[in-house]
Design a protein around this motif. Sequence first.
Motif, PDB file in Angstrom:
ATOM      1  N   PRO A 129      65.670  48.209 112.720  1.00 20.40           N
ATOM      2  CA  PRO A 129      64.665  47.627 113.618  1.00 20.40           C
ATOM      3  C   PRO A 129      63.532  48.599 113.956  1.00 20.40           C
ATOM      4  O   PRO A 129      62.376  48.172 114.082  1.00 20.40           O
ATOM      5  N   LEU A 130      63.857  49.895 114.106  1.00 17.65           N
ATOM      6  CA  LEU A 130      62.815  50.876 114.415  1.00 17.65           C
ATOM      7  C   LEU A 130      61.807  50.967 113.277  1.00 17.65           C
ATOM      8  O   LEU A 130      60.591  51.021 113.507  1.00 17.65           O
ATOM      9  N   GLU A 184      60.949  48.685 111.183  1.00 20.16           N
ATOM     10  CA  GLU A 184      60.112  47.487 111.210  1.00 20.16           C
ATOM     11  C   GLU A 184      59.056  47.577 112.306  1.00 20.16           C
ATOM     12  O   GLU A 184      57.886  47.231 112.092  1.00 20.16           O
ATOM     13  N   ARG A 185      59.473  48.045 113.489  1.00 22.45           N
ATOM     14  CA  ARG A 185      58.514  48.152 114.597  1.00 22.45           C
ATOM     15  C   ARG A 185      57.421  49.169 114.292  1.00 22.45           C
ATOM     16  O   ARG A 185      56.243  48.943 114.580  1.00 22.45           O
ATOM     17  N   LEU A 186      57.807  50.299 113.719  1.00 19.21           N
ATOM     18  CA  LEU A 186      56.817  51.337 113.414  1.00 19.21           C
ATOM     19  C   LEU A 186      55.828  50.859 112.361  1.00 19.21           C
ATOM     20  O   LEU A 186      54.626  51.140 112.445  1.00 19.21           O
ATOM     21  N   ALA A 218      54.937  47.785 111.836  1.00 20.37           N
ATOM     22  CA  ALA A 218      54.064  46.800 112.468  1.00 20.37           C
ATOM     23  C   ALA A 218      53.038  47.460 113.382  1.00 20.37           C
ATOM     24  O   ALA A 218      51.889  47.008 113.469  1.00 20.37           O
ATOM     25  N   GLU A 219      53.444  48.549 114.048  1.00 19.99           N
ATOM     26  CA  GLU A 219      52.559  49.171 115.045  1.00 19.99           C
ATOM     27  C   GLU A 219      51.582  50.160 114.435  1.00 19.99           C
ATOM     28  O   GLU A 219      50.403  50.180 114.814  1.00 19.99           O
ATOM     29  N   ALA A 227      52.871  56.444 117.061  1.00 15.01           N
ATOM     30  CA  ALA A 227      53.175  55.404 118.048  1.00 15.01           C
ATOM     31  C   ALA A 227      53.173  55.973 119.459  1.00 15.01           C
ATOM     32  O   ALA A 227      52.703  55.324 120.405  1.00 15.01           O
TER      33      ALA A 227
END
Length: 344
Positions: free
Chosen positions: A44-45, A47-49, A51-52, A138
């Motif tokens: 999940p991390l 994916e978030r990184l 996206a961000e 981030a």
Amino acid sequence: MVERSQLAAGASGVAAGMLAPQVEAPFADTFFEVALIGRAEHGPLAERLFAEVGLDVEYRKTGILRVARTEAERADLQRQYRWQAARGLACEWVESAQLGEWEPLLAGVAGRLLAGGLWLADEGQVRSPRLVQALASAAVRNGARFIEGTWVTGFSMRGERVTGVSTPVGAFHAETVVLAAGVWSPDLARQIGLLVPVVSVKGQLLSLRGLGRTPRQVIWSGECYLVPRPDGEVVLGATEEEGNYDARPTLAGLNRLTEAALEVVPAVGGFVVEGTWAGLRPAAPDRHPIVGWAPGVEGLFLATAHYRNGVLLGPLTGRRVADHILHGAPLEELAPFGPERFGD
């Protein structure tokens, strides 16, 4: 500084980027449970990184094939297979005759020099420099400030309370300071009379390229491992040199790695060497992290001694520590690893 906390200093690590709790924690104990939770953070991390900040940290669930060179190693791997299978984890025993089919680079070696293997499908990897870069980007977007190329030389104190850190470019003050300085954590702590039982365990690595022949998955033997990257690089690691604080590769260390790799995977003899490096792992006596408030000192939180699991446990540690300091949340699964376990 990020809100009320400050990272006291950076650390020099080995960081092959493997996410391998089923390798690093060979027993079903408290640390194993923490390692599994740490591994689960990374998908999940990543994916978030992405996206961000738009950076792929190359998280891949590539699996690890552990190989046994002797009957004793075979017995130990089979012991681990039994309890991990009973625990419901993804694992599969591979007989020696099947190893060449499982991993073509082992063809001709399996059965002659290898005694079997353990396939761990859920183990993975990230490209650790990319992970650090993405996390830093981030963090900056969310208000963090980084001061690069500047050593922390000591703590600012008011009585028994840490109020900040001293550097060659001046002092920085904070309500809470997090000591996460890797192998240098004891030196900083000693200045205020605090014992942090951490030593350096040096690790040396080589960057290889197989010219069309790379492992299908991570290959891990007792003395070395081979990590295939998406771009064709293959990382060969890593030595274990306790008490060594010199973060430079040596001919002797690289020779030990080369001999170990050639013994298990003779085909790597044709790989091209693209680079070498070394890092210093911070290790506590029990090889488990030290995460918790510094005993007898106010305003100082310890997050160090992650040894071979800095990348694996870094995101989990960071999240738990931040939530604890900023919001009073419990440390949850990291609570058993406080500094008080070492006594006075």
